[in-house]
Design a protein around this motif. Structure first.
Motif, PDB file in Angstrom:
ATOM      1  N   THR A  77      -8.602   4.191 -17.535  1.00  9.34           N
ATOM      2  CA  THR A  77      -7.922   5.475 -17.702  1.00  9.34           C
ATOM      3  C   THR A  77      -8.622   6.604 -16.956  1.00  9.34           C
ATOM      4  O   THR A  77      -8.088   7.711 -16.866  1.00  9.34           O
ATOM      5  CB  THR A  77      -7.852   5.833 -19.196  1.00  9.34           C
ATOM      6  N   ASP A  78      -9.801   6.357 -16.427  1.00  4.16           N
ATOM      7  CA  ASP A  78     -10.586   7.373 -15.726  1.00  4.16           C
ATOM      8  C   ASP A  78      -9.897   7.760 -14.419  1.00  4.16           C
ATOM      9  O   ASP A  78      -9.343   6.903 -13.722  1.00  4.16           O
ATOM     10  CB  ASP A  78     -11.988   6.824 -15.448  1.00  4.16           C
ATOM     11  N   SER A  79      -9.943   9.034 -14.077  1.00  3.94           N
ATOM     12  CA  SER A  79      -9.275   9.499 -12.859  1.00  3.94           C
ATOM     13  C   SER A  79      -9.881   8.894 -11.594  1.00  3.94           C
ATOM     14  O   SER A  79      -9.248   8.898 -10.533  1.00  3.94           O
ATOM     15  CB  SER A  79      -9.337  11.025 -12.780  1.00  3.94           C
ATOM     16  N   SER A  81     -10.641   5.707 -11.296  1.00  2.00           N
ATOM     17  CA  SER A  81     -10.346   4.284 -11.298  1.00  2.00           C
ATOM     18  C   SER A  81      -9.343   3.913 -10.206  1.00  2.00           C
ATOM     19  O   SER A  81      -8.249   4.486 -10.119  1.00  2.00           O
ATOM     20  CB  SER A  81      -9.785   3.881 -12.666  1.00  2.00           C
ATOM     21  N   ARG A  84      -6.192   2.591 -11.936  1.00  2.00           N
ATOM     22  CA  ARG A  84      -5.292   3.650 -12.412  1.00  2.00           C
ATOM     23  C   ARG A  84      -4.437   4.194 -11.269  1.00  2.00           C
ATOM     24  O   ARG A  84      -3.221   4.364 -11.426  1.00  2.00           O
ATOM     25  CB  ARG A  84      -6.103   4.779 -13.052  1.00  2.00           C
ATOM     26  N   ARG A  87      -1.735   1.678 -10.295  1.00  2.78           N
ATOM     27  CA  ARG A  87      -0.687   1.575 -11.311  1.00  2.78           C
ATOM     28  C   ARG A  87       0.238   2.789 -11.256  1.00  2.78           C
ATOM     29  O   ARG A  87       1.471   2.653 -11.292  1.00  2.78           O
ATOM     30  CB  ARG A  87      -1.295   1.421 -12.698  1.00  2.78           C
ATOM     31  N   GLU A  88      -0.337   3.979 -11.175  1.00  5.67           N
ATOM     32  CA  GLU A  88       0.478   5.198 -11.161  1.00  5.67           C
ATOM     33  C   GLU A  88       1.362   5.280  -9.926  1.00  5.67           C
ATOM     34  O   GLU A  88       2.518   5.707 -10.008  1.00  5.67           O
ATOM     35  CB  GLU A  88      -0.425   6.424 -11.241  1.00  5.67           C
ATOM     36  N   ASP A  92       3.329   0.441 -11.781  1.00  9.86           N
ATOM     37  CA  ASP A  92       4.169   0.825 -12.922  1.00  9.86           C
ATOM     38  C   ASP A  92       5.636   0.950 -12.544  1.00  9.86           C
ATOM     39  O   ASP A  92       6.489   1.143 -13.425  1.00  9.86           O
ATOM     40  CB  ASP A  92       3.690   2.163 -13.511  1.00  9.86           C
ATOM     41  N   ARG A 105     -12.764  -5.096 -13.773  1.00 10.57           N
ATOM     42  CA  ARG A 105     -13.234  -4.248 -14.878  1.00 10.57           C
ATOM     43  C   ARG A 105     -14.651  -4.627 -15.271  1.00 10.57           C
ATOM     44  O   ARG A 105     -15.000  -5.806 -15.275  1.00 10.57           O
ATOM     45  CB  ARG A 105     -12.306  -4.364 -16.090  1.00 10.57           C
TER      46      ARG A 105
END
Length: 239
Positions: A77-79, A81, A84, A87-88, A92, A105
């Protein structure tokens, strides 16, 4: 092969088109598409384009396996990452099964986490002539790629596929594919933008310098693997 683009948008579209073509070819020939994604700012727009039907609609995402080239040891969830961001921007928004997404991870110690990810790669690639169908990479101003940073021990790795590396300037551990893992891929594609990288890009493409100073020099796909450089014109100004 070097391709130069007028701006960041055309670079991103060129990268998205190449991604789709390699995915279609791999799925047609082998029934699966194995890709290692890059982090950083440059590939984000490519991922956003791949999330759109113009590009992503041509990929059978159920036959894709998504891996990463490197990751910071931070929560997903860290900006910061890479998972993340991917996925964004992409994952997703496309129908890739979660079981086919394989993030890096740091669940235990960095060393243990590197071994876990390496074991995962061996389960998918042992017995195959190649590892990934595609590895996407960026290039730092200091010549780093993935988390292969100048003057770090991982640059000497000749057997392991995944290693942990401590980046002093950032004060954190990262996990990274090693040169042997990257160089066993069928296709490696560097995406490079920004005039600040022009001299570095030229040195790496021309093969001048010491890999300990410019780690990207270590990336030379073996056994018929193909290396592509996709560069925005400012980044290619010294070529």
């Amino acid at each position: 092969m070097i391709r130069i683009y007028a701006d960041g948008e055309s670079l991103s579209r060129g990268a998205a088109e190449m991604f789709v073509g390699l995915a279609e070819k791999a799925i047609e020939e082998r029934g699966r598409f194995m890709v290692a994604l890059s982090g950083g700012n440059t590939p984000r727009r490519t991922y956003e384009l791949l999330a759109q039907s113009e590009f992503g609609g041509r990929i059978d995402w159920a036959r894709a396996h998504i891996f990463w080239g490197d990751e910071r040891c931070v929560p997903p969830t860290d900006s910061r990452s890479n998972e993340r961001m991917a996925r964004e921007a992409l994952l997703d928004h496309v129908p890739v099964p979660e079981s086919r997404i394989h993030p890096m991870r740091c669940a235990g110690s960095p060393a243990e986490s590197a071994l876990v990810y390496e074991d995962l790669l061996h389960r998918y690639f042992d017995g195959h002539s190649r590892s990934f169908d595609l590895v996407l990479l960026g290039l730092g101003e200091n010549g780093h790629t993935a988390s292969l940073f100048p003057h770090t021990p991982v640059l000497k790795e000749r057997a392991r596929w995944v290693r942990e590396v401590f980046v002093t300037e950032q004060g954190l551990y990262r996990l990274t594919l090693t040169p042997p893992a990257i160089n066993s891929a069928a296709t490696v594609v560097f995406l490079v933008s920004g005039g600040a990288k022009a001299e570095t890009l030229t040195a790496v493409v021309e093969g001048t310098g010491d890999p300990d100073d410019l780690p990207a020099l270590l990336i030379r796909p073996e056994g018929g693997g193909v290396l592509h450089w996709l560069a925005e014109k400012d980044a290619a100004a010294c070529l």
